[in-house]
Design an enzyme around this catalytic site. Sequence first.
Site, mmCIF file in Angstrom:
data_model
loop_
_atom_site.group_PDB
_atom_site.id
_atom_site.type_symbol
_atom_site.label_atom_id
_atom_site.label_comp_id
_atom_site.label_asym_id
_atom_site.label_seq_id
_atom_site.Cartn_x
_atom_site.Cartn_y
_atom_site.Cartn_z
ATOM 1 N N LYS A 13 17.352 -46.022 42.070
ATOM 2 C CA LYS A 13 17.960 -45.021 42.960
ATOM 3 C C LYS A 13 19.373 -44.656 42.501
ATOM 4 O O LYS A 13 19.719 -43.488 42.417
ATOM 5 C CB LYS A 13 18.003 -45.554 44.409
ATOM 6 C CG LYS A 13 16.647 -45.901 44.984
ATOM 7 C CD LYS A 13 16.738 -46.388 46.415
ATOM 8 C CE LYS A 13 17.522 -47.654 46.597
ATOM 9 N NZ LYS A 13 16.943 -48.847 45.948
ATOM 10 N N ARG A 88 17.567 -46.819 55.858
ATOM 11 C CA ARG A 88 16.798 -47.980 55.421
ATOM 12 C C ARG A 88 15.954 -48.561 56.541
ATOM 13 O O ARG A 88 15.240 -49.542 56.329
ATOM 14 C CB ARG A 88 17.769 -49.047 54.969
ATOM 15 C CG ARG A 88 17.841 -49.231 53.486
ATOM 16 C CD ARG A 88 18.932 -50.257 53.253
ATOM 17 N NE ARG A 88 18.723 -50.966 52.050
ATOM 18 C CZ ARG A 88 19.381 -50.687 50.928
ATOM 19 N NH1 ARG A 88 20.207 -49.679 50.861
ATOM 20 N NH2 ARG A 88 19.187 -51.418 49.881
ATOM 21 N N ARG A 127 20.749 -56.558 35.724
ATOM 22 C CA ARG A 127 21.700 -55.455 35.957
ATOM 23 C C ARG A 127 23.148 -55.940 35.908
ATOM 24 O O ARG A 127 23.475 -57.020 36.378
ATOM 25 C CB ARG A 127 21.448 -54.819 37.323
ATOM 26 C CG ARG A 127 22.523 -53.771 37.657
ATOM 27 C CD ARG A 127 22.187 -52.966 38.843
ATOM 28 N NE ARG A 127 21.801 -53.773 39.989
ATOM 29 C CZ ARG A 127 21.256 -53.262 41.075
ATOM 30 N NH1 ARG A 127 21.039 -51.984 41.161
ATOM 31 N NH2 ARG A 127 20.931 -54.047 42.073
ATOM 32 N N ARG A 160 26.367 -58.318 40.296
ATOM 33 C CA ARG A 160 26.434 -58.355 41.757
ATOM 34 C C ARG A 160 25.863 -59.684 42.254
ATOM 35 O O ARG A 160 24.841 -60.155 41.747
ATOM 36 C CB ARG A 160 25.591 -57.213 42.351
ATOM 37 C CG ARG A 160 26.290 -55.878 42.324
ATOM 38 C CD ARG A 160 25.389 -54.706 42.652
ATOM 39 N NE ARG A 160 24.455 -54.884 43.745
ATOM 40 C CZ ARG A 160 23.618 -53.936 44.178
ATOM 41 N NH1 ARG A 160 23.636 -52.729 43.598
ATOM 42 N NH2 ARG A 160 22.789 -54.152 45.161
ATOM 43 N N ARG A 171 15.950 -59.514 49.079
ATOM 44 C CA ARG A 171 16.073 -58.061 49.273
ATOM 45 C C ARG A 171 14.722 -57.385 49.142
ATOM 46 O O ARG A 171 14.425 -56.427 49.858
ATOM 47 C CB ARG A 171 17.067 -57.476 48.257
ATOM 48 C CG ARG A 171 18.509 -57.749 48.667
ATOM 49 C CD ARG A 171 19.441 -57.662 47.484
ATOM 50 N NE ARG A 171 19.460 -56.343 46.901
ATOM 51 C CZ ARG A 171 19.691 -56.098 45.605
ATOM 52 N NH1 ARG A 171 19.889 -57.089 44.772
ATOM 53 N NH2 ARG A 171 19.713 -54.867 45.177
HETATM 54 P P1 AP5 Z 1 19.521 -49.085 39.799
HETATM 55 O O1 AP5 Z 1 19.555 -47.635 39.511
HETATM 56 O O2 AP5 Z 1 20.832 -49.786 39.962
HETATM 57 O O3 AP5 Z 1 18.533 -49.417 41.013
HETATM 58 P P2 AP5 Z 1 18.682 -49.179 42.581
HETATM 59 O O4 AP5 Z 1 17.385 -48.680 43.082
HETATM 60 O O5 AP5 Z 1 19.911 -48.367 42.870
HETATM 61 O O6 AP5 Z 1 18.847 -50.674 43.027
HETATM 62 P P3 AP5 Z 1 19.832 -51.371 44.063
HETATM 63 O O7 AP5 Z 1 19.602 -52.842 43.908
HETATM 64 O O8 AP5 Z 1 21.263 -50.918 43.906
HETATM 65 O O9 AP5 Z 1 19.291 -50.884 45.390
HETATM 66 P P4 AP5 Z 1 19.470 -51.563 46.701
HETATM 67 O O10 AP5 Z 1 18.894 -50.540 47.569
HETATM 68 O O11 AP5 Z 1 18.907 -52.914 46.872
HETATM 69 O O12 AP5 Z 1 21.050 -51.861 46.768
HETATM 70 P P5 AP5 Z 1 22.229 -51.139 47.529
HETATM 71 O O13 AP5 Z 1 23.411 -51.163 46.676
HETATM 72 O O14 AP5 Z 1 21.776 -49.845 48.109
HETATM 73 O O15 AP5 Z 1 18.693 -49.790 38.607
HETATM 74 C C1 AP5 Z 1 18.484 -51.204 38.573
HETATM 75 C C2 AP5 Z 1 18.565 -51.686 37.117
HETATM 76 O O16 AP5 Z 1 17.467 -51.151 36.373
HETATM 77 C C3 AP5 Z 1 19.828 -51.244 36.382
HETATM 78 O O17 AP5 Z 1 20.274 -52.259 35.523
HETATM 79 C C4 AP5 Z 1 19.393 -50.010 35.578
HETATM 80 O O18 AP5 Z 1 20.135 -49.866 34.386
HETATM 81 C C5 AP5 Z 1 17.933 -50.331 35.304
HETATM 82 N N1 AP5 Z 1 17.098 -49.127 35.296
HETATM 83 C C6 AP5 Z 1 17.179 -48.056 36.136
HETATM 84 N N2 AP5 Z 1 16.230 -47.147 35.836
HETATM 85 C C7 AP5 Z 1 15.527 -47.673 34.811
HETATM 86 C C8 AP5 Z 1 14.398 -47.223 34.052
HETATM 87 N N3 AP5 Z 1 13.820 -46.023 34.318
HETATM 88 N N4 AP5 Z 1 13.931 -48.017 33.070
HETATM 89 C C9 AP5 Z 1 14.511 -49.219 32.803
HETATM 90 N N5 AP5 Z 1 15.577 -49.684 33.477
HETATM 91 C C10 AP5 Z 1 16.074 -48.926 34.475
HETATM 92 O O19 AP5 Z 1 22.403 -52.111 48.776
HETATM 93 C C11 AP5 Z 1 22.944 -53.406 48.607
HETATM 94 C C12 AP5 Z 1 23.072 -54.078 49.968
HETATM 95 O O20 AP5 Z 1 23.950 -53.318 50.819
HETATM 96 C C13 AP5 Z 1 21.763 -54.180 50.779
HETATM 97 O O21 AP5 Z 1 21.002 -55.319 50.408
HETATM 98 C C14 AP5 Z 1 22.326 -54.277 52.209
HETATM 99 O O22 AP5 Z 1 22.817 -55.563 52.481
HETATM 100 C C15 AP5 Z 1 23.502 -53.323 52.164
HETATM 101 N N6 AP5 Z 1 23.088 -51.947 52.547
HETATM 102 C C16 AP5 Z 1 23.153 -50.837 51.772
HETATM 103 N N7 AP5 Z 1 22.686 -49.761 52.430
HETATM 104 C C17 AP5 Z 1 22.331 -50.204 53.668
HETATM 105 C C18 AP5 Z 1 21.761 -49.580 54.807
HETATM 106 N N8 AP5 Z 1 21.464 -48.262 54.817
HETATM 107 N N9 AP5 Z 1 21.518 -50.343 55.904
HETATM 108 C C19 AP5 Z 1 21.817 -51.647 55.913
HETATM 109 N N10 AP5 Z 1 22.334 -52.317 54.866
HETATM 110 C C20 AP5 Z 1 22.601 -51.604 53.750
#
Ligand code: AP5
Length: 213
Positions: A13, A88, A127, A160, A171
Site C-alpha cells: 500500500k 481499517r 522491510r 520498524r 498484524r
Molecule cells: P509496503 O509498501 O511498505 O507495504 P504496506 O502495505 O504499506 O505495509 P504496511 O506494513 O506499512 O501496512 P500496514 O497497514 O500494516 O502498516 P501501517 O503503517 O498502515 O511494502 C512492504 C515491503 O514489501 C517493503 O519492503 C517494499 O519494498 C516491499 N514491496 C512492496 N511492493 C512490492 C512488490 N510488488 N514486490 C516485492 N516487494 C514489494 O500501520 C502500522 C500500525 O499503525 C498498525 O498496525 C496500527 O497499529 C496503526 N494504524 C495505522 N492505521 C490505523 C488505523 N486506520 N486504525 C487503527 N490503527 C492504525
Amino acid sequence: MIIILLGPPGAGKGTQTAALAKRYKLTPISTGDIFRANLNDRTPLGLEAQNYMSQGLLVPDDLTVRLVDDRLAQPDALGGCLLDGFPRTVFQAEELEKVLAKTGRKVDRCLLLDIPEKELMARLTGRRVCRSCSSVWHLNFYPPPADLICPLCGGEIYQRADDEEVAASNRLKVYLAQTQPLAEWYEKKGLLTSVAALGSPKEVEMAIEKALG
Ligand code: AP5
C-alpha cells in the site's frame, strides 16, 4: 478523487501510494506514517499509539478517526486524496463517510491489493524504512544503502518495531479479523476493485492504473 488502498500489512500500500500520488497528483495520507511521525516527535498521540502499534494491534477508532478528520480538513487534502491504511474497521469506514460529507465529498474507489498470505511475512520482516521521509526499502528486493542513510533525505533507515516477527504476525491476524470484512463492505457499495499485487511494483502500478481506467 478519494481513493482508498486496502490490503494486508506488506501488500504494498505504501509503495503504491507513493507512486500513484505522484502520477495523479493526489495527496497521500497514511495513518501509520502519521502515528510514526508523532512517535518520533514524542507527542502524546504518538506515545499513546505506540502502546498498540508495538503489539501489532489497531489504535482505537476514536483516536484514529479524529486524526483523519483533522487531516482531511487541511488545504492540501481538499482536492484529491489517497488513503493508505485508513479505514481499517467498518466503524472507521462509516465515520469516513460522515467526515467527507461535511465537505460534499465521498469515496470514489476502494482498491484492494490482493496477495497470497504466504508472501507477506518475507515482505514485512525484510522491510526497512526511512525515519524522516518514510521511503521504503527491502533487504532482498530493494536493498537500502550499506550506510543506512536515506539517499533521498539523509534520514536514518531502520526496521520498524512492528515488522519484527511476533508483531508482524499479530498484524496479519488483526487484518483478517478486523480489516478484511471492509472489502465486502465496499463491494456491496459497488466501490471495490481488486488488483493482483504479486508482480513488481511497476507491474502492480500498471494494474492499478488499468483498474482506475
Ligand atoms: P509496503 O509498501 O511498505 O507495504 P504496506 O502495505 O504499506 O505495509 P504496511 O506494513 O506499512 O501496512 P500496514 O497497514 O500494516 O502498516 P501501517 O503503517 O498502515 O511494502 C512492504 C515491503 O514489501 C517493503 O519492503 C517494499 O519494498 C516491499 N514491496 C512492496 N511492493 C512490492 C512488490 N510488488 N514486490 C516485492 N516487494 C514489494 O500501520 C502500522 C500500525 O499503525 C498498525 O498496525 C496500527 O497499529 C496503526 N494504524 C495505522 N492505521 C490505523 C488505523 N486506520 N486504525 C487503527 N490503527 C492504525
